[in-house]
Design an enzyme around this catalytic site. Structure first.
Site, PDB file in Angstrom:
ATOM      1  N   GLU A 137     -10.644  -6.895  -4.508  1.00  0.00           N
ATOM      2  CA  GLU A 137     -10.430  -7.920  -3.472  1.00  0.00           C
ATOM      3  C   GLU A 137     -11.664  -7.971  -2.565  1.00  0.00           C
ATOM      4  O   GLU A 137     -11.851  -7.106  -1.716  1.00  0.00           O
ATOM      5  CB  GLU A 137      -9.178  -7.577  -2.663  1.00  0.00           C
ATOM      6  CG  GLU A 137      -8.842  -8.646  -1.643  1.00  0.00           C
ATOM      7  CD  GLU A 137      -7.544  -8.339  -0.893  1.00  0.00           C
ATOM      8  OE1 GLU A 137      -6.570  -7.883  -1.516  1.00  0.00           O
ATOM      9  OE2 GLU A 137      -7.529  -8.564   0.330  1.00  0.00           O
ATOM     10  N   ASP A 158      -0.539 -12.426   2.083  1.00  0.00           N
ATOM     11  CA  ASP A 158      -1.191 -11.389   2.899  1.00  0.00           C
ATOM     12  C   ASP A 158      -1.417 -12.022   4.273  1.00  0.00           C
ATOM     13  O   ASP A 158      -2.532 -12.375   4.650  1.00  0.00           O
ATOM     14  CB  ASP A 158      -2.501 -10.940   2.252  1.00  0.00           C
ATOM     15  CG  ASP A 158      -3.079  -9.711   2.943  1.00  0.00           C
ATOM     16  OD1 ASP A 158      -2.543  -9.322   3.996  1.00  0.00           O
ATOM     17  OD2 ASP A 158      -4.066  -9.154   2.438  1.00  0.00           O
ATOM     18  N   ASP A 196     -10.599 -11.520  10.731  1.00  0.00           N
ATOM     19  CA  ASP A 196      -9.575 -11.763   9.732  1.00  0.00           C
ATOM     20  C   ASP A 196      -8.228 -11.929  10.440  1.00  0.00           C
ATOM     21  O   ASP A 196      -7.561 -10.947  10.739  1.00  0.00           O
ATOM     22  CB  ASP A 196      -9.571 -10.517   8.821  1.00  0.00           C
ATOM     23  CG  ASP A 196      -8.863 -10.724   7.516  1.00  0.00           C
ATOM     24  OD1 ASP A 196      -8.585 -11.876   7.170  1.00  0.00           O
ATOM     25  OD2 ASP A 196      -8.599  -9.725   6.837  1.00  0.00           O
ATOM     26  N   GLU A 204      -8.787 -13.679  -1.375  1.00  0.00           N
ATOM     27  CA  GLU A 204      -8.062 -13.943  -0.126  1.00  0.00           C
ATOM     28  C   GLU A 204      -8.788 -15.035   0.651  1.00  0.00           C
ATOM     29  O   GLU A 204      -9.996 -14.953   0.890  1.00  0.00           O
ATOM     30  CB  GLU A 204      -7.967 -12.659   0.695  1.00  0.00           C
ATOM     31  CG  GLU A 204      -7.263 -12.863   2.018  1.00  0.00           C
ATOM     32  CD  GLU A 204      -6.764 -11.565   2.638  1.00  0.00           C
ATOM     33  OE1 GLU A 204      -6.385 -10.641   1.894  1.00  0.00           O
ATOM     34  OE2 GLU A 204      -6.768 -11.489   3.871  1.00  0.00           O
ATOM     35  N   HIS A 252     -10.792 -13.997   3.709  1.00  0.00           N
ATOM     36  CA  HIS A 252     -11.993 -13.230   3.356  1.00  0.00           C
ATOM     37  C   HIS A 252     -13.098 -14.189   2.896  1.00  0.00           C
ATOM     38  O   HIS A 252     -14.271 -13.967   3.172  1.00  0.00           O
ATOM     39  CB  HIS A 252     -11.685 -12.233   2.249  1.00  0.00           C
ATOM     40  CG  HIS A 252     -10.713 -11.157   2.643  1.00  0.00           C
ATOM     41  ND1 HIS A 252     -10.342 -10.149   1.795  1.00  0.00           N
ATOM     42  CD2 HIS A 252     -10.052 -10.935   3.800  1.00  0.00           C
ATOM     43  CE1 HIS A 252      -9.485  -9.340   2.406  1.00  0.00           C
ATOM     44  NE2 HIS A 252      -9.279  -9.822   3.624  1.00  0.00           N
ATOM     45  N   HIS A 280       0.888  -1.171   0.000  1.00  0.00           N
ATOM     46  CA  HIS A 280       0.000   0.000   0.000  1.00  0.00           C
ATOM     47  C   HIS A 280       0.925   1.219   0.000  1.00  0.00           C
ATOM     48  O   HIS A 280       2.049   1.158   0.512  1.00  0.00           O
ATOM     49  CB  HIS A 280      -0.828   0.097   1.282  1.00  0.00           C
ATOM     50  CG  HIS A 280      -1.694  -1.069   1.596  1.00  0.00           C
ATOM     51  ND1 HIS A 280      -1.227  -2.210   2.181  1.00  0.00           N
ATOM     52  CD2 HIS A 280      -3.026  -1.246   1.451  1.00  0.00           C
ATOM     53  CE1 HIS A 280      -2.229  -3.048   2.368  1.00  0.00           C
ATOM     54  NE2 HIS A 280      -3.336  -2.493   1.936  1.00  0.00           N
ATOM     55  N   ASP A 338      -5.538 -13.511   9.309  1.00  0.00           N
ATOM     56  CA  ASP A 338      -4.409 -13.406   8.368  1.00  0.00           C
ATOM     57  C   ASP A 338      -3.217 -14.268   8.764  1.00  0.00           C
ATOM     58  O   ASP A 338      -2.073 -13.797   8.808  1.00  0.00           O
ATOM     59  CB  ASP A 338      -3.932 -11.945   8.260  1.00  0.00           C
ATOM     60  CG  ASP A 338      -4.852 -11.087   7.421  1.00  0.00           C
ATOM     61  OD1 ASP A 338      -5.653 -11.642   6.658  1.00  0.00           O
ATOM     62  OD2 ASP A 338      -4.760  -9.846   7.525  1.00  0.00           O
ATOM     63  N   ASP A 383      -4.557 -13.676  -2.427  1.00  0.00           N
ATOM     64  CA  ASP A 383      -3.920 -13.318  -1.162  1.00  0.00           C
ATOM     65  C   ASP A 383      -3.923 -14.573  -0.306  1.00  0.00           C
ATOM     66  O   ASP A 383      -4.956 -14.999   0.220  1.00  0.00           O
ATOM     67  CB  ASP A 383      -4.653 -12.158  -0.473  1.00  0.00           C
ATOM     68  CG  ASP A 383      -4.083 -10.812  -0.892  1.00  0.00           C
ATOM     69  OD1 ASP A 383      -3.201 -10.785  -1.768  1.00  0.00           O
ATOM     70  OD2 ASP A 383      -4.503  -9.786  -0.328  1.00  0.00           O
ATOM     71  N   ASP A 434       2.525   1.986   3.311  1.00  0.00           N
ATOM     72  CA  ASP A 434       3.485   0.996   3.834  1.00  0.00           C
ATOM     73  C   ASP A 434       4.912   1.426   3.531  1.00  0.00           C
ATOM     74  O   ASP A 434       5.835   1.127   4.294  1.00  0.00           O
ATOM     75  CB  ASP A 434       3.311  -0.386   3.180  1.00  0.00           C
ATOM     76  CG  ASP A 434       1.914  -0.922   3.303  1.00  0.00           C
ATOM     77  OD1 ASP A 434       1.241  -0.576   4.287  1.00  0.00           O
ATOM     78  OD2 ASP A 434       1.497  -1.694   2.412  1.00  0.00           O
TER      79      ASP A 434
HETATM   80  C1  XUL Z   1      -7.384  -6.529   4.375  1.00  0.00           C
HETATM   81  C2  XUL Z   1      -6.597  -6.943   3.211  1.00  0.00           C
HETATM   82  C3  XUL Z   1      -5.740  -5.903   2.595  1.00  0.00           C
HETATM   83  C4  XUL Z   1      -5.704  -5.961   1.101  1.00  0.00           C
HETATM   84  C5  XUL Z   1      -5.002  -4.811   0.468  1.00  0.00           C
HETATM   85  O1  XUL Z   1      -8.153  -7.522   4.920  1.00  0.00           O
HETATM   86  O2  XUL Z   1      -6.613  -8.085   2.816  1.00  0.00           O
HETATM   87  O3  XUL Z   1      -4.465  -5.994   3.126  1.00  0.00           O
HETATM   88  O4  XUL Z   1      -5.093  -7.122   0.660  1.00  0.00           O
HETATM   89  O5  XUL Z   1      -5.506  -3.584   0.866  1.00  0.00           O
HETATM   90 CO    CO Z   2      -5.640  -9.045   1.254  1.00  0.00          CO
END
Ligand code: XUL
Ligand code: CO
Length: 441
Positions: free
Chosen positions: A230, A337, A305, A266, A269, A99, A307, A294, A102
């Site tokens: 996404e 991600d 989430d 993702e 998600h 991003h 991750d 992702d 970042d």
């Molecule tokens: C948030 C997410 C983000 C996107 C990019 O849940 O997955 O990091 O991948 O903005």
């Molecule tokens: Co993501």
């Protein structure tokens, strides 16, 4: 400066290696289904989780100990670039993603922020040239700053809309400058908390206007990256507009945007949306909308989430099955991600985590390719739908029936000869493939 001085380049040592700093399954040169693992898996490192996040959560402060922590502001941003490229090289990942915020700190105004970005982008460009590492995608963070409190392109406030547009404009310019393969739109706060104060129609129309302007601007500057939406169903807002692939696809079609976008899917998600990872991949694939992934996993016991780095081999196998059936990810890749747990605070954990994830998808690739080669799932599916290959079924598929003809057929039936779905047997077969892929060695 060297940031990971105790670590050498991570090499493939094979399944029996006990070296924690070695790949057990990811062998970049190994050819599977005619493609090397490296070519097909296209691994990417997520800048935000690996170089920026500090491990803080709503209940506690950051815990991560990072060798670049001693710097601040632009010096910190520069140190992170150095550390990032050392990491990409040592972990042997060809791609990365970021991003805007970042890579460079926000300034006192947009102009200053963009100047900070320009400085870091030219540094990154040099490092990319020297290392051969590539940008899988970049994106604009239009959700962290309080100016996006009520959303960005779907904000109730036109100034927030404009600010978000300016950030995406810059993001597209950066993407072009760095030769990004894709550009991602994750609708961080594009959704709503309550309908009681929300004009849903205006917000959706504005979101579409925003995407159209992005498409137009990319064309104007000759940035030919694949645009990716996404999907995520909730978090941070209660109801995100890009809920899942099906919702996102309907949105794109409603607003005539479907030719300009694909999806970045993702895993966590997908599960938040009440789907499996492979469901989202399949839905995108059959509509020719699968763009990138992702790669992570959620915790089935938690409703948010998390991750986590992907380690569930069953899930990576079924995901790779979809990716193989898609003919690969094209310009997309597998971007981790994923973030190390708050308790995994040492810099070494960044290596352990990526090794785990890269190995998990390597196993998934190998097992899924074998399932494809042996026609296992296609065989089951073809057999299950065989009534559509002749007789009334073929007429249905060829559009040669109507309700009159179908009623006549139904009148002639005494019973329907169903066959078992064989779910337990199928799962047992997949387990067998999972274990045998490496038993053969
Ligand atoms: C948030 C997410 C983000 C996107 C990019 O849940 O997955 O990091 O991948 O903005
Ligand atoms: Co993501």
């Amino acid at each position: 400066m060297i940031y990971f001085s105790n670590i050498n380049k991570i090499n493939y040592e094979g399944p029996s290696s006990t070296n924690p700093f070695a790949f057990k399954f990811y062998n970049p040169e190994e050819v599977i289904g005619g493609k090397s693992m490296e070519e097909f898996l296209r691994y990417g490192v997520a800048y935000w989780h690996t170089f920026t996040m500090d491990g803080s959560d709503p209940f506690g402060a950051g815990t991560m100990v990072r060798p670049w922590d001693k710097y601040s502001d632009m010096d910190l941003a520069k140190a992170r670039v150095e550390a990032a490229f050392e990491f990409f090289e040592k972990i042997n990942a060809p791609y990365f993603c970021f991003h805007d915020i970042d890579i460079a700190p926000e300034g006192n105004n947009l102009k200053e922020t963009n100047e900070n970005l320009d400085t870091i982008v030219s540094m990154i460009k040099e490092y990319m040239k020297d290392s051969g590492k590539k940008l899988l995608w970049n994106t604009a963070n239009n959700f962290t700053h309080p100016r996006f409190i009520h959303g960005a392109a779907s904000s109730n406030h036109a100034d927030a809309f404009a600010y978000a547009a300016a950030k995406v404009k810059k993001g597209l310019e950066i993407g072009k400058e760095l030769g990004a393969e894709n550009y991602v739109f994750w609708g961080g706060r594009e959704g709503y908390e309550t309908l009681l104060n929300t004009d849903m129609k205006l917000e959706l129309d504005n979101l579409a206007r925003f995407y159209h302007m992005a498409v137009d601007y990319a064309k104007e500057i000759g940035f030919d990256a694949q645009f990716l939406i996404e999907p995520k169903p909730k978090e941070p807002t209660t109801h995100q507009y890009d809920f899942d692939v099906a919702t996102g696809y309907a949105f794109l079609q409603n607003y005539d945007l479907q030719d300009h976008f694909k999806f970045n899917i993702e895993a966590n998600h997908a599960t938040l949306a009440g789907h499996t990872f492979e469901h989202e991949l399949r839905y995108a694939r059959i509509h020719d909308m699968l763009g990138s992934v992702d790669a992570n996993q959620g915790d089935p016991l938690l409703g948010w989430d998390t991750d986590e780095f992907p380690t569930d081999l069953y899930s990576t196998t079924l995901a790779m099955y979809e990716i193989i059936k898609n003919g690969g990810l094209g310009r997309g890749g597998l971007n981790f991600d994923a973030k190390v747990r708050r308790g995994s605070f040492e810099a070494d954990d960044l290596f352990h985590a990526h090794i785990a994830g890269m190995d998990a998808f390597a196993v998934g690739f190998k097992v899924a390719q074998k399932l494809v080669d042996d026609n296992v799932l296609d065989g089951i599916v073809d057999d299950r739908y065989k009534t559509y290959t002749d007789g009334i079924g073929l007429d249905i598929v060829n559009g040669q029936t109507d309700f009159h003809k179908l009623e006549k057929h139904a009148y002639g039936l005494s019973e329907i000869n169903h066959q078992s779905g064989r779910l337990e047997s199928i799962k047992a077969t997949i387990n067998q493939y999972l274990l045998q892929a490496y038993a053969e060695k």
